[in-house]
Enzyme design. Structure first.
Site, PDB file in Angstrom:
ATOM      1  N   ASP A 170       3.599   2.422  -5.118  1.00  0.00           N
ATOM      2  CA  ASP A 170       2.475   2.934  -5.907  1.00  0.00           C
ATOM      3  C   ASP A 170       2.087   1.869  -6.938  1.00  0.00           C
ATOM      4  OD1 ASP A 170       0.813   4.187  -7.716  1.00  0.00           O
ATOM      5  OD2 ASP A 170       2.028   6.005  -7.870  1.00  0.00           O
ATOM      6  N   MET A 171       0.868   1.351  -6.823  1.00  0.00           N
ATOM      7  CA  MET A 171       0.453   0.233  -7.696  1.00  0.00           C
ATOM      8  C   MET A 171       0.372   0.624  -9.166  1.00  0.00           C
ATOM      9  SD  MET A 171      -3.516  -0.043  -6.509  1.00  0.00           S
ATOM     10  CE  MET A 171      -4.564   1.408  -6.425  1.00  0.00           C
ATOM     11  N   ASP A 225       0.863  -1.192   0.000  1.00  0.00           N
ATOM     12  CA  ASP A 225       0.000   0.000   0.000  1.00  0.00           C
ATOM     13  C   ASP A 225       0.893   1.233   0.000  1.00  0.00           C
ATOM     14  OD1 ASP A 225      -2.189   1.975   0.685  1.00  0.00           O
ATOM     15  OD2 ASP A 225      -3.341   0.148   1.002  1.00  0.00           O
ATOM     16  N   HIS A 275     -12.932  -0.425  -7.477  1.00  0.00           N
ATOM     17  CA  HIS A 275     -14.119   0.447  -7.604  1.00  0.00           C
ATOM     18  C   HIS A 275     -13.799   1.912  -7.283  1.00  0.00           C
ATOM     19  CE1 HIS A 275     -15.830  -0.041  -3.187  1.00  0.00           C
ATOM     20  NE2 HIS A 275     -14.592   0.384  -3.194  1.00  0.00           N
TER      21      HIS A 275
HETATM   22  C1  LIG Z   1     -10.864   1.362  -0.059  1.00  0.00           C
HETATM   23  S1  LIG Z   1      -9.268   1.047   0.587  1.00  0.00           S
HETATM   24  C2  LIG Z   1      -9.213  -0.740   0.633  1.00  0.00           C
HETATM   25  C3  LIG Z   1      -8.178  -1.254   1.594  1.00  0.00           C
HETATM   26  C4  LIG Z   1      -8.146  -2.781   1.749  1.00  0.00           C
HETATM   27  N1  LIG Z   1      -7.972  -3.448   0.469  1.00  0.00           N
HETATM   28  C5  LIG Z   1      -9.378  -3.268   2.457  1.00  0.00           C
HETATM   29  O1  LIG Z   1     -10.242  -3.885   1.806  1.00  0.00           O
HETATM   30  O2  LIG Z   1      -9.486  -3.042   3.651  1.00  0.00           O
HETATM   31  C6  LIG Z   1      -8.248   1.431  -0.817  1.00  0.00           C
HETATM   32  C7  LIG Z   1      -6.746   1.374  -0.528  1.00  0.00           C
HETATM   33  O3  LIG Z   1      -6.039   1.746  -1.731  1.00  0.00           O
HETATM   34  C8  LIG Z   1      -4.830   2.339  -1.326  1.00  0.00           C
HETATM   35  N2  LIG Z   1      -4.222   3.053  -2.465  1.00  0.00           N
HETATM   36  C9  LIG Z   1      -4.693   4.182  -3.070  1.00  0.00           C
HETATM   37  N3  LIG Z   1      -3.870   4.522  -4.073  1.00  0.00           N
HETATM   38  C10 LIG Z   1      -2.858   3.601  -4.108  1.00  0.00           C
HETATM   39  C11 LIG Z   1      -1.701   3.436  -4.929  1.00  0.00           C
HETATM   40  N4  LIG Z   1      -1.443   4.284  -5.926  1.00  0.00           N
HETATM   41  N5  LIG Z   1      -0.880   2.378  -4.688  1.00  0.00           N
HETATM   42  C12 LIG Z   1      -1.155   1.503  -3.673  1.00  0.00           C
HETATM   43  N6  LIG Z   1      -2.241   1.610  -2.865  1.00  0.00           N
HETATM   44  C13 LIG Z   1      -3.085   2.654  -3.079  1.00  0.00           C
HETATM   45  C14 LIG Z   1      -5.281   3.244  -0.194  1.00  0.00           C
HETATM   46  O4  LIG Z   1      -4.211   3.707   0.587  1.00  0.00           O
HETATM   47  C15 LIG Z   1      -6.254   2.318   0.555  1.00  0.00           C
HETATM   48  O5  LIG Z   1      -5.601   1.593   1.568  1.00  0.00           O
END
Ligand SMILES: C[S@@+](CC[C@H](N)C(=O)[O-])C[C@H]1O[C@@H](n2cnc3c(N)ncnc32)[C@H](O)[C@@H]1O
Length: 237
Positions: free
Chosen positions: A122-123, A100, A140
């Site tokens: 960063d994914m 993350d 989503h």
């Molecule tokens: C809605 S949360 C879901 C977290 C986890 N998968 C869960 O179900 O509890 C979305 C996650 O995407 C992460 N995120 C947003 N942009 C990202 C990026 N560019 N690279 C990696 N993670 C990212 C956020 O930090 C957050 O933890």
């Protein structure tokens, strides 16, 4: 923080340059605000822990066969590791990486004798390699174009289907009243609107999911309806 953007919907509809109503209300996208504002970051991550604790329990009891034969799993955008913790106990042979953004995983140390590790990044740029990738409640949040980019990074990280590789997505698949899997239309539409207000994402029906899988270079997918309004979608290339 999460209710204020609803008051900016009118401005956003009238052609604001901001990508979301959240950005009009707070001056940045939701992940940028989480990075700058420690209190919002903590609250958001705690909300995810609360939601994923329930989903993780159901997933761990109903879907462990999805992990058969796997030795390593990366939970991409895996928050603070709630899902990895929920399933790691049932899968002693699997190594988990929770991936993350830095402000989410910083300070978290490895658990279960090193079987769960936390990696920041960063994914959109890189996803660590593994037999399988998990993407839970994440796609989503993003537009179709961004989902294709993320899924391409995931494809680079897992082997093809014949070598056991897969991407496991837990997200909603919207259904209409005619579908045998139809559930709570109001909740489906509420989440779709919530994502429109807070992020550049949306909820998707099967046809919309199928298109982004094809555009990202995947050949096959399978939907398992096991988690109430959320589905498990396995995607292969
Ligand atoms: C809605 S949360 C879901 C977290 C986890 N998968 C869960 O179900 O509890 C979305 C996650 O995407 C992460 N995120 C947003 N942009 C990202 C990026 N560019 N690279 C990696 N993670 C990212 C956020 O930090 C957050 O933890």
């Amino acid at each position: 923080m999460l209710t204020l953007p609803w008051h900016s919907l009118g401005e956003w509809f009238r052609q604001s340059n901001a990508s979301t109503a959240f950005e009009i209300a707070h001056g940045d996208h939701i992940w940028g605000v989480a990075k700058r504002n420690a209190s919002f970051n903590d609250s958001f991550n705690e909300a995810m822990v609360s939601d994923t604790s329930l989903v993780g329990k159901v997933f761990a009891s109903a879907c462990m066969d999805r992990f058969s034969g796997l030795r390593s799993v990366v939970d991409v955008a895996g928050g603070t590791g709630t899902l990895a913790r929920a399933i790691a106990k049932a899968l002693p042979q699997v190594q988990f990486t929770v991936f993350d953004l830095p402000h989410v995983v910083e300070g978290l140390t490895s658990e279960e004798n090193g079987r769960i590790v936390f990696v920041s990044g960063d994914m959109f740029e890189y996803v660590p390699p593994a037999d399988a990738i998990l993407l839970t409640w994440t796609l989503h949040d993003w537009s179709d174009e961004d989902c294709v980019k993320i899924l391409k990074r995931c494809k680079d990280a897992v082997p093809p289907k014949e070598k056991g590789g897969k991407v496991i997505i837990i997200d909603m698949v919207m259904t209409s009243r005619e579908s045998e899997h139809f559930k709570s239309e109001e909740t489906q539409l509420f989440f779709d609107m919530l994502l429109m207000v807070l992020t550049s994402g949306k909820e998707r029906n099967e046809k919309e999911w199928s298109k982004i899988f094809t555009d990202a270079g995947y050949k096959e997918y399978k939907i398992v309806n096991a988690l109430g309004l959320r589905s498990v979608i396995e995607v292969y290339y």
